[in-house]
Design an enzyme around this catalytic site. Sequence first.
Site, PDB file in Angstrom:
ATOM      1  N   LYS A 137      -0.262   7.906 -23.176  1.00  0.00           N
ATOM      2  CA  LYS A 137       0.183   8.266 -24.534  1.00  0.00           C
ATOM      3  C   LYS A 137       1.678   7.960 -24.684  1.00  0.00           C
ATOM      4  O   LYS A 137       2.060   6.800 -24.736  1.00  0.00           O
ATOM      5  CB  LYS A 137      -0.095   9.749 -24.801  1.00  0.00           C
ATOM      6  N   TYR A 194       0.842  -1.202   0.000  1.00  0.00           N
ATOM      7  CA  TYR A 194       0.000   0.000   0.000  1.00  0.00           C
ATOM      8  C   TYR A 194       0.873   1.247   0.000  1.00  0.00           C
ATOM      9  O   TYR A 194       0.570   2.224  -0.689  1.00  0.00           O
ATOM     10  CB  TYR A 194      -0.932   0.015   1.223  1.00  0.00           C
ATOM     11  N   PHE A 218      -7.494  21.798 -24.244  1.00  0.00           N
ATOM     12  CA  PHE A 218      -7.841  20.385 -24.327  1.00  0.00           C
ATOM     13  C   PHE A 218      -9.050  20.180 -23.423  1.00  0.00           C
ATOM     14  O   PHE A 218      -9.182  20.828 -22.391  1.00  0.00           O
ATOM     15  CB  PHE A 218      -6.686  19.450 -23.950  1.00  0.00           C
ATOM     16  N   THR A 219      -9.934  19.246 -23.817  1.00  0.00           N
ATOM     17  CA  THR A 219     -11.245  19.090 -23.163  1.00  0.00           C
ATOM     18  C   THR A 219     -11.151  18.973 -21.636  1.00  0.00           C
ATOM     19  O   THR A 219     -11.712  19.792 -20.910  1.00  0.00           O
ATOM     20  CB  THR A 219     -11.956  17.851 -23.741  1.00  0.00           C
ATOM     21  N   ASP A 231       1.734  20.544 -20.131  1.00  0.00           N
ATOM     22  CA  ASP A 231       0.981  19.314 -20.397  1.00  0.00           C
ATOM     23  C   ASP A 231       1.875  18.465 -21.295  1.00  0.00           C
ATOM     24  O   ASP A 231       1.952  18.682 -22.507  1.00  0.00           O
ATOM     25  CB  ASP A 231      -0.358  19.634 -21.074  1.00  0.00           C
ATOM     26  N   PHE A 285     -19.158  15.024 -25.821  1.00  0.00           N
ATOM     27  CA  PHE A 285     -18.778  14.154 -26.939  1.00  0.00           C
ATOM     28  C   PHE A 285     -18.670  12.687 -26.544  1.00  0.00           C
ATOM     29  O   PHE A 285     -18.840  11.803 -27.366  1.00  0.00           O
ATOM     30  CB  PHE A 285     -17.459  14.622 -27.570  1.00  0.00           C
ATOM     31  N   ARG A 296     -13.624  15.783 -33.555  1.00  0.00           N
ATOM     32  CA  ARG A 296     -12.975  16.854 -32.812  1.00  0.00           C
ATOM     33  C   ARG A 296     -13.433  18.150 -33.469  1.00  0.00           C
ATOM     34  O   ARG A 296     -12.771  18.712 -34.311  1.00  0.00           O
ATOM     35  CB  ARG A 296     -11.448  16.741 -32.854  1.00  0.00           C
TER      36      ARG A 296
END
Length: 464
Positions: A260, A74, A126-127, A217, A451, A384
Amino acid sequence: MIKRRSWAEPWKIKMVEHLRMTTREERLKAIEAAGYNTFLLKSEDVYIDLLTDSGTNAMSDRQWAGLMIGDEAYAGSRNFFHLDDTVREYYAYKHMVPTHQGRGAEHILSQILIKKGDFIPGNMYFTTTRLHQELAGGTFVDVIVDEAHDTESEFPFKGNVDLKKLENLIHKVGAENIPYICIATTVNMAGGQPISLENIKALRKIADQHGISVVHDMTRVAENAWFIKEREAGYADKSVREIVHEICSLTDHATMSAKKDPLVNIGGFLATNDEDVFRKAQNLVVIYEGLHTYGGMAGRDMEALAIGIKESLHDDHIQARVGQTQYLGNKLLEYGIPIVKPIGSHGVFIDAKKFLPHLSQDVFPAQTLAAEIYIEAGVRTMERGIISAGRNKATGDHNRPKLELVRITLPRRVYTQAHIDVTAESIADVYARRESIKGLRFTYEPEYLRFFQARFEPLEPGKA
Ligand code: F0G
């Protein structure tokens, strides 16, 4: 005589996953059941899944081996320390807090840095990033260069910040109301376009003059670094790893979606050089994600991530990765299909306004086209455009982005060149019958990030 040698991937396939082939009738039923939203399809009904490059990567044998040395304690798992060391060494940030994925990091950083009424300039939204900024009381302001909104512009760094727009905003609202400038490497919504190091250095200077921080980001930073190596003067002989290190060194805090660049299926982290932000993030992560030494990831996930970060920064890996995307884009161009240029790193973006010029944005050309591409060949892509852009908080009207795109996104190390050929050929077939395509209307619209879960029906029954 063949003058040029082709590139090929620096890996071979050790295990395969079978795909289900479907008939056109089956696909018509499936897309109707999914409300003409590719996010709502069952993946078993998809042949080639190019919805996203997020969490869809193929791990290497070394990463799979890493899973076996997962330490599922943990607290204080050895895999956490491996990841922590890797982030410091490769990405140059002093501190790291793991999260379950990128938006977990965005949530925590937004809560720490943003106060009500703040403005956050960024190189396009970005969303999830923008939503977390708004939920923390901030307003996002787009300061990307104009070229980013022009699908025809061949400008090599369409991810750059327009420094004039940034300075105007600082002048207008005051530096005290701008907690940070947010830069994404590469810019997803602009079509996977890079920001240059020259631009990052220049905006760093402006930020320092005004006491504003820079948040990075870094979701696709290795892909951005590849474009810098190829396009920016002075970087041709630098490795991707060195360029990534330099980009990170110019920023104060970072959020990472490890799904990614770093070649895993789940994970993320927040990184910072600031002790105070680090302590606050360690405290908040316990509420929302998990203890600060796992943040929502299993020990084995952190191990695979640490190994994936190192693999992702090899020049030959990135060359093959971006090379496959360029191959798809060039094939579509040969068929005369309108796409965003230059071709991006993680996907090819079709210009749906040009593909379907007879449709107004109010009947959702990109959403419609994504449905049609699925019906044609079982290839899954995503919208998009106006649906992703959501509604204006104040007026309730649709946000109307200039870019109305369908994203064909390539998972890393997953599909072969033949899959890419089939994809391009089937999109060319849709292009040949484009004039018969009619558009969609909403039957259900969720409040947040619509979306993902919105449902539609065709304006003309039986066709999208
Ligand atoms: N930032 C960028 C630039 C992204 O592309 C994403 C995710 C995130 C942050 C959020 O990370 O999904 O791990 O919470 N993009 C995915 C996509 C969803 O398909 O482009 P996450």
